[in-house]
Motif scaffolding. Structure first.
Motif, PDB file in Angstrom:
ATOM      1  N   TYR A   1       9.748   5.869  -2.639  1.00 30.52           N
ATOM      2  CA  TYR A   1      10.370   4.542  -2.735  1.00 30.52           C
ATOM      3  C   TYR A   1      11.395   4.348  -1.623  1.00 30.52           C
ATOM      4  O   TYR A   1      12.255   5.196  -1.402  1.00 30.52           O
ATOM      5  N   ARG A   2      11.300   3.181  -0.972  1.00 32.74           N
ATOM      6  CA  ARG A   2      12.192   2.905   0.156  1.00 32.74           C
ATOM      7  C   ARG A   2      13.150   1.755  -0.142  1.00 32.74           C
ATOM      8  O   ARG A   2      14.179   1.631   0.513  1.00 32.74           O
ATOM      9  N   ALA A   3      12.811   0.927  -1.117  1.00 31.15           N
ATOM     10  CA  ALA A   3      13.628  -0.251  -1.445  1.00 31.15           C
ATOM     11  C   ALA A   3      14.619   0.078  -2.563  1.00 31.15           C
ATOM     12  O   ALA A   3      14.635   1.182  -3.100  1.00 31.15           O
TER      13      ALA A   3
ATOM     14  N   VAL B   1       9.269  -2.714  -5.743  1.00 31.26           N
ATOM     15  CA  VAL B   1       8.713  -2.707  -4.379  1.00 31.26           C
ATOM     16  C   VAL B   1       8.046  -1.355  -4.182  1.00 31.26           C
ATOM     17  O   VAL B   1       8.700  -0.354  -3.882  1.00 31.26           O
ATOM     18  N   GLN B   2       6.740  -1.325  -4.372  1.00 30.25           N
ATOM     19  CA  GLN B   2       5.998  -0.072  -4.277  1.00 30.25           C
ATOM     20  C   GLN B   2       5.692   0.282  -2.816  1.00 30.25           C
ATOM     21  O   GLN B   2       5.345  -0.595  -2.024  1.00 30.25           O
ATOM     22  N   PRO B   3       5.822   1.565  -2.469  1.00 28.35           N
ATOM     23  CA  PRO B   3       5.406   1.968  -1.118  1.00 28.35           C
ATOM     24  C   PRO B   3       3.920   1.688  -0.928  1.00 28.35           C
ATOM     25  O   PRO B   3       3.126   1.869  -1.859  1.00 28.35           O
ATOM     26  N   THR B   4       3.563   1.271   0.262  1.00 23.13           N
ATOM     27  CA  THR B   4       2.147   1.016   0.551  1.00 23.13           C
ATOM     28  C   THR B   4       1.423   2.341   0.784  1.00 23.13           C
ATOM     29  O   THR B   4       2.057   3.373   1.025  1.00 23.13           O
ATOM     30  N   ILE B   5       0.098   2.289   0.720  1.00 24.95           N
ATOM     31  CA  ILE B   5      -0.698   3.483   1.019  1.00 24.95           C
ATOM     32  C   ILE B   5      -0.363   3.989   2.420  1.00 24.95           C
ATOM     33  O   ILE B   5      -0.228   5.191   2.650  1.00 24.95           O
ATOM     34  N   SER B   6      -0.198   3.064   3.351  1.00 19.08           N
ATOM     35  CA  SER B   6       0.119   3.435   4.735  1.00 19.08           C
ATOM     36  C   SER B   6       1.459   4.163   4.814  1.00 19.08           C
ATOM     37  O   SER B   6       1.599   5.169   5.520  1.00 19.08           O
TER      38      SER B   6
ATOM     39  N   PRO C   1       1.896   2.199 -15.929  1.00 17.52           N
ATOM     40  CA  PRO C   1       0.967   1.203 -15.373  1.00 17.52           C
ATOM     41  C   PRO C   1       1.592   0.236 -14.377  1.00 17.52           C
ATOM     42  O   PRO C   1       0.934  -0.219 -13.444  1.00 17.52           O
ATOM     43  N   LYS C   2       2.872  -0.084 -14.556  1.00 17.78           N
ATOM     44  CA  LYS C   2       3.526  -1.021 -13.638  1.00 17.78           C
ATOM     45  C   LYS C   2       4.071  -0.331 -12.391  1.00 17.78           C
ATOM     46  O   LYS C   2       4.604  -0.977 -11.500  1.00 17.78           O
ATOM     47  N   LEU C   3       3.964   0.995 -12.369  1.00 21.72           N
ATOM     48  CA  LEU C   3       4.455   1.775 -11.229  1.00 21.72           C
ATOM     49  C   LEU C   3       3.329   2.670 -10.718  1.00 21.72           C
ATOM     50  O   LEU C   3       3.259   3.852 -11.052  1.00 21.72           O
ATOM     51  N   PRO C   4       2.430   2.131  -9.900  1.00 12.21           N
ATOM     52  CA  PRO C   4       1.258   2.911  -9.461  1.00 12.21           C
ATOM     53  C   PRO C   4       1.540   3.916  -8.352  1.00 12.21           C
ATOM     54  O   PRO C   4       0.650   4.297  -7.595  1.00 12.21           O
ATOM     55  N   HIS C   5       2.788   4.365  -8.271  1.00  7.40           N
ATOM     56  CA  HIS C   5       3.210   5.269  -7.210  1.00  7.40           C
ATOM     57  C   HIS C   5       2.361   6.529  -7.169  1.00  7.40           C
ATOM     58  O   HIS C   5       1.829   6.907  -6.116  1.00  7.40           O
ATOM     59  N   ALA C   6       2.196   7.194  -8.320  1.00 13.36           N
ATOM     60  CA  ALA C   6       1.462   8.464  -8.353  1.00 13.36           C
ATOM     61  C   ALA C   6      -0.009   8.256  -8.012  1.00 13.36           C
ATOM     62  O   ALA C   6      -0.592   9.024  -7.244  1.00 13.36           O
ATOM     63  N   SER C   7      -0.611   7.240  -8.581  1.00 10.23           N
ATOM     64  CA  SER C   7      -2.031   7.001  -8.293  1.00 10.23           C
ATOM     65  C   SER C   7      -2.229   6.631  -6.832  1.00 10.23           C
ATOM     66  O   SER C   7      -3.230   7.019  -6.205  1.00 10.23           O
ATOM     67  N   ASN C   8      -1.276   5.916  -6.250  1.00 13.46           N
ATOM     68  CA  ASN C   8      -1.365   5.578  -4.824  1.00 13.46           C
ATOM     69  C   ASN C   8      -1.195   6.825  -3.942  1.00 13.46           C
ATOM     70  O   ASN C   8      -1.833   6.943  -2.889  1.00 13.46           O
TER      71      ASN C   8
ATOM     72  N   TRP D   1      16.910   3.419  -4.860  1.00 12.84           N
ATOM     73  CA  TRP D   1      16.796   2.712  -6.131  1.00 12.84           C
ATOM     74  C   TRP D   1      17.537   3.426  -7.261  1.00 12.84           C
ATOM     75  O   TRP D   1      17.880   2.815  -8.273  1.00 12.84           O
ATOM     76  N   LYS D   2      17.803   4.703  -7.097  1.00 10.38           N
ATOM     77  CA  LYS D   2      18.340   5.495  -8.200  1.00 10.38           C
ATOM     78  C   LYS D   2      19.755   5.084  -8.583  1.00 10.38           C
ATOM     79  O   LYS D   2      20.150   5.200  -9.742  1.00 10.38           O
ATOM     80  N   ASP D   3      20.529   4.635  -7.608  1.00 11.52           N
ATOM     81  CA  ASP D   3      21.873   4.111  -7.860  1.00 11.52           C
ATOM     82  C   ASP D   3      22.025   2.878  -6.977  1.00 11.52           C
ATOM     83  O   ASP D   3      22.824   2.848  -6.041  1.00 11.52           O
TER      84      ASP D   3
END
Length: 427
Positions: A56-58, A63-68, A92-99, A358-360
């Motif tokens: 995560y960058r945002a 704001v999910q990181p893109t595959i790229s 399901p709303k955070l597809p980070h791991a699957s991506n 995002w953590k803080d």
């Protein structure tokens, strides 16, 4: 005589021709396919370094990181020698791991030498966690069943990548007041996954664990040493424990303070000695867990699912607190932990690869945002300056930026931020 000479000449010519041909064949590069790896072969193997990864960058996980972007990060970690990464949830709303899994799959198709595996986390909550209602730690959340099902589906979709499923993250430790569950919930889902392995619905080589604080594994407060924990220890394929000397520099600071016999040392020597005490703190917690676990199941391996050191803190660990925080101390801790765990055959999922804001989100200088070995921009922090010097990040980028050292590589500038542990500190 002429006939004999003719035969000899012919023989020599044949030797030269076939010899050259053979030499060409022998010098031809033969690419070895990547061997099939299992958790049993990966965990504890110093050639397969581990790390915790959030891309995560945002300031929000919406704001999910893109595959790229994930592929950018994966290439950087691969260049560092990382071969297994840890993720935390499959919501399901955070597809980070699957991506991430899809990004690894694509990289493997693009480069047959690309090798990366995943310890896939399934998040476990109690009833009413994160809802604004009072958490009910005696009942589990309805979402747990779906979380486990999604982890199973991903493990079956990417069997060449997913090598471990971890049931919960710090889900049994009582200071996780927003969401912790009783051990029987973790046991239920560990047994469920082990049952799927027996039924052939999951790979028999897939390892199941849960990843929790050292105390949750019987390494601290005796109140955690209950029958359900014993059953969990027997049921998991290995124990994944967390240890944080960094946080304990505030919560249990006795080990951190400069002892009387070191007060005559230089500031740098005091800091160096403090970081050796931090290493010994981690070793002691590991031993305490190991002693308890081995008393239940002498065959069970123990690996480190999390440990790390932040580089910025405006709170408990900064200038007005324990003064544990800076890149120099992070560099020492990282080196000490890698040296120790590699030598002892312990996998260490160091926390973490990249800073995440995002953590803080409301406090840019909050320590939770700054555990990465890379900054958000992709600058390499002090622990991995040597890798920049070796050129391993050449042609690799993050957010369009080439990988350079923090502080422009000026160690004198870096050391200006480094403080001696606060001996007079009272939390």
């Amino acid at each position: 005589m002429k006939s004999s000479l003719k035969i000899l000449v012919t023989f020599l010519i044949l030797q030269i021709v076939f010899g050259c041909s053979s030499k060409k064949e022998n010098t031809k590069e033969v690419k070895q396919p990547i061997k099939e790896m299992t958790a049993a072969k990966i965990l504890g193997n110093p050639e397969y370094l581990a790390i915790s990864y959030g891309g995560y960058r945002a300031k929000s996980r919406e704001v999910q990181p893109t595959i790229s972007e994930l592929k950018e990060d994966l290439k950087l970690m691969h260049a560092m020698g990382i071969r297994i990464i840890r993720t935390y949830n499959v919501q399901p709303k955070l597809p980070h791991a699957s991506n991430i899994l899809e990004a690894i799959s694509q990289l493997k198709k693009e480069d047959e030498n690309f090798e990366m595996y995943v310890m896939l986390g399934a998040w476990i909550d109690c009833l009413n966690a994160w809802t604004g209602k009072v958490p009910n730690h005696e009942i589990e959340s309805d979402q747990n069943e779906g979380e486990i099902a999604r982890a199973v589906a991903l493990a079956n979709k990417y069997p060449d990548i997913v090598k471990v499923i971890a049931v919960g993250n710090e889900a049994m430790i009582k200071w996780a007041t927003s969401y912790f569950v009783r051990p029987n919930v973790i046991l239920k889902w560990v047994n469920h996954l082990q049952g799927l392995k027996k039924e052939g619905k999951l790979s028999k080589d897939l390892w199941i664990t849960c990843s929790d604080d050292f105390a949750s594994w019987g390494g601290g407060d005796p109140s955690y040493k209950v029958k359900e924990l014993e059953d969990i220890i027997r049921a998991v394929d290995y124990v994944s424990m967390h240890t944080y000397a960094y946080h304990n520099s505030h919560y249990n600071p006795e080990f951190w303070k400069v002892p009387n016999h070191e007060k005559g040392l230089s500031d740098k020597e005091k800091i160096d000695q403090a970081m050796l005490r931090a290493l010994n703190f981690a070793k002691t917690q590991y031993k305490d867990v190991s002693d308890y676990v081995k008393s239940i199941d002498s065959t069970k391996a123990i690996h480190i699912g999390e440990t790390g050191w932040a580089t910025v803190s405006s709170g408990h660990y900064g200038a007005n607190g324990s003064r544990a925080t800076d890149e120099y101390k992070q560099g020492l801790y990282y080196k000490h932990l890698r040296d120790w765990t590699n030598k002892e055959g312990i996998s260490c999922f160091y926390f973490e690869a990249f800073d995440e804001q995002w953590k803080d989100a409301h406090n840019a200088k909050g320590s939770e945002n700054h555990f990465g070995l890379f900054t958000l921009k992709g600058e390499a922090k002090y622990p991995i300056w040597d890798l920049v010097d070796k050129g391993i990040f050449k042609d690799l980028k993050r957010n369009g930026n080439s990988i350079i050292k923090t502080f422009k590589g000026d160690k004198e500038a870096l050391m200006k931020d480094v403080l001696v542990p606060n001996t007079e500190y009272h939390r």
